[in-house]
Design an enzyme around this catalytic site. Sequence first.
Site, PDB file in Angstrom:
ATOM      1  N   VAL A  50       1.662   3.736  -5.459  1.00 35.57           N
ATOM      2  CA  VAL A  50       2.159   2.727  -4.527  1.00 35.57           C
ATOM      3  C   VAL A  50       0.946   1.956  -4.020  1.00 35.57           C
ATOM      4  O   VAL A  50      -0.191   2.412  -4.136  1.00 35.57           O
ATOM      5  CB  VAL A  50       2.942   3.347  -3.346  1.00 35.57           C
ATOM      6  CG1 VAL A  50       4.268   3.900  -3.826  1.00 35.57           C
ATOM      7  CG2 VAL A  50       2.133   4.426  -2.652  1.00 35.57           C
ATOM      8  N   SER A  51       1.190   0.779  -3.477  1.00 32.67           N
ATOM      9  CA  SER A  51       0.074  -0.103  -3.135  1.00 32.67           C
ATOM     10  C   SER A  51      -0.616   0.228  -1.827  1.00 32.67           C
ATOM     11  O   SER A  51      -1.751  -0.167  -1.601  1.00 32.67           O
ATOM     12  CB  SER A  51       0.556  -1.559  -3.098  1.00 32.67           C
ATOM     13  OG  SER A  51       1.011  -1.946  -4.381  1.00 32.67           O
ATOM     14  N   SER A  52       0.065   0.954  -0.926  1.00 34.75           N
ATOM     15  CA  SER A  52      -0.544   1.245   0.365  1.00 34.75           C
ATOM     16  C   SER A  52      -0.081   2.601   0.881  1.00 34.75           C
ATOM     17  O   SER A  52       0.905   3.165   0.397  1.00 34.75           O
ATOM     18  CB  SER A  52      -0.197   0.164   1.390  1.00 34.75           C
ATOM     19  OG  SER A  52       1.159   0.281   1.787  1.00 34.75           O
TER      20      SER A  52
END
Length: 200
Positions: free
Chosen positions: A11-13
């Site tokens: 996931v990006s964050s």
Amino acid sequence: MTRHIAIYVRVSSKKQDTKSQEPDLKQWATAFADDIPVKWYRDQQSGKTMNRPGWNRLETAVDAGRVSTVVVWRLDRLGRTASGLTALFDKLVGRSINLVSIKDGVDLSTPAGRLIANVLASVAAYENEVRAERIIAGQSVAKANGKRWGGSKPGRQLKVADEQIAIIHRMCREGASKSAMARATGLSRPTVYAVLEKNE
């Protein structure tokens, strides 16, 4: 040396989780792993770079010949640059390591799968460029409206343009951070939070 199946989730964050990806990956492992060991690798980091802790561990295992197959939910979980993805595809094929992308229907063990993988890599890079253009467009809208929201007095009613609200919600659906939304719209982070809370 016993080789394992590497399942990679990203996931990006840190504010996001992998719950949407894991059910399909677990189902695939149950159906196709047979007696081959399965090892999970995880990252909470942007796909704009291939230099990520979880991915680095996976790549070390690939280089050591310990991986037979890499499985991802979608190709964009691997990364968002066409050059990075195509180089990865070539590396895996050269080492006789298969790559399976569940949602994309990609299987590098077939010529058609390799073709689809390279097309989708280009699409992922294109989507990343379009996202960046939308952020710049959002900043232009905010500047054109001549509005500044930083440092306002407590309790002041802030007026947010419809375009800014639309940008915030679109970026929220795409998993962008509140800071990125603030930069894209020219709003403060508290205002971004207020917009999201108002429309929940």
